[in-house]
Design an enzyme around this catalytic site. Structure first.
Site, PDB file in Angstrom:
ATOM      1  N   GLU A   1      39.064  76.830  -8.160  1.00 40.30           N
ATOM      2  CA  GLU A   1      39.102  76.031  -6.942  1.00 40.30           C
ATOM      3  C   GLU A   1      40.305  75.125  -7.080  1.00 40.30           C
ATOM      4  O   GLU A   1      40.288  74.175  -7.861  1.00 40.30           O
ATOM      5  CB  GLU A   1      37.829  75.205  -6.758  1.00 40.30           C
ATOM      6  CG  GLU A   1      37.869  74.320  -5.521  1.00 40.30           C
ATOM      7  CD  GLU A   1      36.744  73.297  -5.456  1.00 40.30           C
ATOM      8  OE1 GLU A   1      36.989  72.178  -4.954  1.00 40.30           O
ATOM      9  OE2 GLU A   1      35.631  73.609  -5.917  1.00 40.30           O
TER      10      GLU A   1
ATOM     11  N   ARG B   1      45.251  68.424  -3.477  1.00 40.86           N
ATOM     12  CA  ARG B   1      45.651  67.035  -3.708  1.00 40.86           C
ATOM     13  C   ARG B   1      47.060  66.946  -4.267  1.00 40.86           C
ATOM     14  O   ARG B   1      47.557  65.843  -4.525  1.00 40.86           O
ATOM     15  CB  ARG B   1      44.656  66.357  -4.665  1.00 40.86           C
ATOM     16  CG  ARG B   1      43.264  66.220  -4.077  1.00 40.86           C
ATOM     17  CD  ARG B   1      42.314  65.487  -5.006  1.00 40.86           C
ATOM     18  NE  ARG B   1      42.208  66.126  -6.312  1.00 40.86           N
ATOM     19  CZ  ARG B   1      41.107  66.125  -7.052  1.00 40.86           C
ATOM     20  NH1 ARG B   1      40.030  65.512  -6.618  1.00 40.86           N
ATOM     21  NH2 ARG B   1      41.081  66.712  -8.220  1.00 40.86           N
TER      22      ARG B   1
ATOM     23  N   LYS C   1      28.093  72.149  -1.225  1.00 39.19           N
ATOM     24  CA  LYS C   1      28.571  71.440  -2.411  1.00 39.19           C
ATOM     25  C   LYS C   1      27.825  70.100  -2.496  1.00 39.19           C
ATOM     26  O   LYS C   1      27.784  69.357  -1.504  1.00 39.19           O
ATOM     27  CB  LYS C   1      30.077  71.217  -2.278  1.00 39.19           C
ATOM     28  CG  LYS C   1      30.716  70.356  -3.364  1.00 39.19           C
ATOM     29  CD  LYS C   1      32.212  70.215  -3.069  1.00 39.19           C
ATOM     30  CE  LYS C   1      32.901  69.354  -4.103  1.00 39.19           C
ATOM     31  NZ  LYS C   1      34.360  69.282  -3.876  1.00 39.19           N
TER      32      LYS C   1
END
Length: 207
Positions: free
Chosen positions: A41, A45, A129
């Site tokens: 994943e 960012r 999640k």
């Protein structure tokens, strides 16, 4: 065809990655694949994240790759164009969720309360999640949610080698997201053997 849930359940741990240099994408992918963790994943960012995903997808076509920290529809489009298998968002944004549904790409949005779980279920989602896992009550909170709602979870945030078993012992938990086996510092320093050893230890721990 193997579903996303089946793939997550077979892997048990999904490395959550912040990558700073595109040129690190291939050695990183190799360290993951060769040590038994053919998944990633990649969080959006960092500026090179989308290009890193594109490189990893081309070099490792069978790898399960998601983009994380997805906050906008534009990031969804960029992620799909780069070749991701699924989208992960830190929170539950109905606009982003609906956009992913319309685009036909799987999204695993972040939730940490009964109300958010119900909103996600209302939109047809059954894999969520749990984030941030530790600050949101950790294992006890997740057990409370799974006792009520027929959904699957991928807890992320504060998950480590020390507590991953507690999360995975919950039947509704498919896999855990973690950063401990993919420290950005090791990537920046090119210490792929050390990173590979952490990946190998994580795989052995949950096997």
């Amino acid at each position: 065809m193997t579903t996303l849930n089946e793939k997550l359940a077979s892997l048990k741990v999904i490395p959550v990655i912040a990558i700073n240099k595109v040129e690190d994408a291939i050695p990183l992918g190799r360290a993951l694949v060769e040590n038994g963790m053919p998944c990633a994943e990649v969080t959006l960012r960092t500026e090179c994240a989308i290009e890193a995903i594109r490189v990893m997808r081309k070099e490792f076509p069978d790898m399960l790759i998601g983009s994380g920290t997805v906050l906008t529809n534009e990031q969804v489009d960029a992620s799909i164009d780069a070749g991701v298998d699924f989208i992960v968002s830190p929170g539950f944004n109905p606009r982003t969720v609906q956009y992913c549904i319309d685009k036909g790409v799987a999204i695993v949005p972040g939730v940490n309360s009964p109300s958010l779980v119900e909103q996600a279920m209302e939109m047809g989602l059954r894999t969520l999640k749990f984030f941030p896992a530790a600050p949101s009550g950790g294992v006890p909170m997740l057990k409370a949610l799974t006792a009520v709602y027929p959904v699957n979870f991928m807890p992320t945030g504060g998950v480590s080698l020390a507590n991953v078993d507690e999360y995975l012992d919950i039947p509704a938990v498919l896999a855990c997201g973690g950063t401990w086996m993919v420290p950005t510092k090791l990537m920046d320093e090119g210490k792929w053997d050390e990173l590979g050893a952490l990946v190998r230890d994580a795989v052995a721990h949950v096997s």
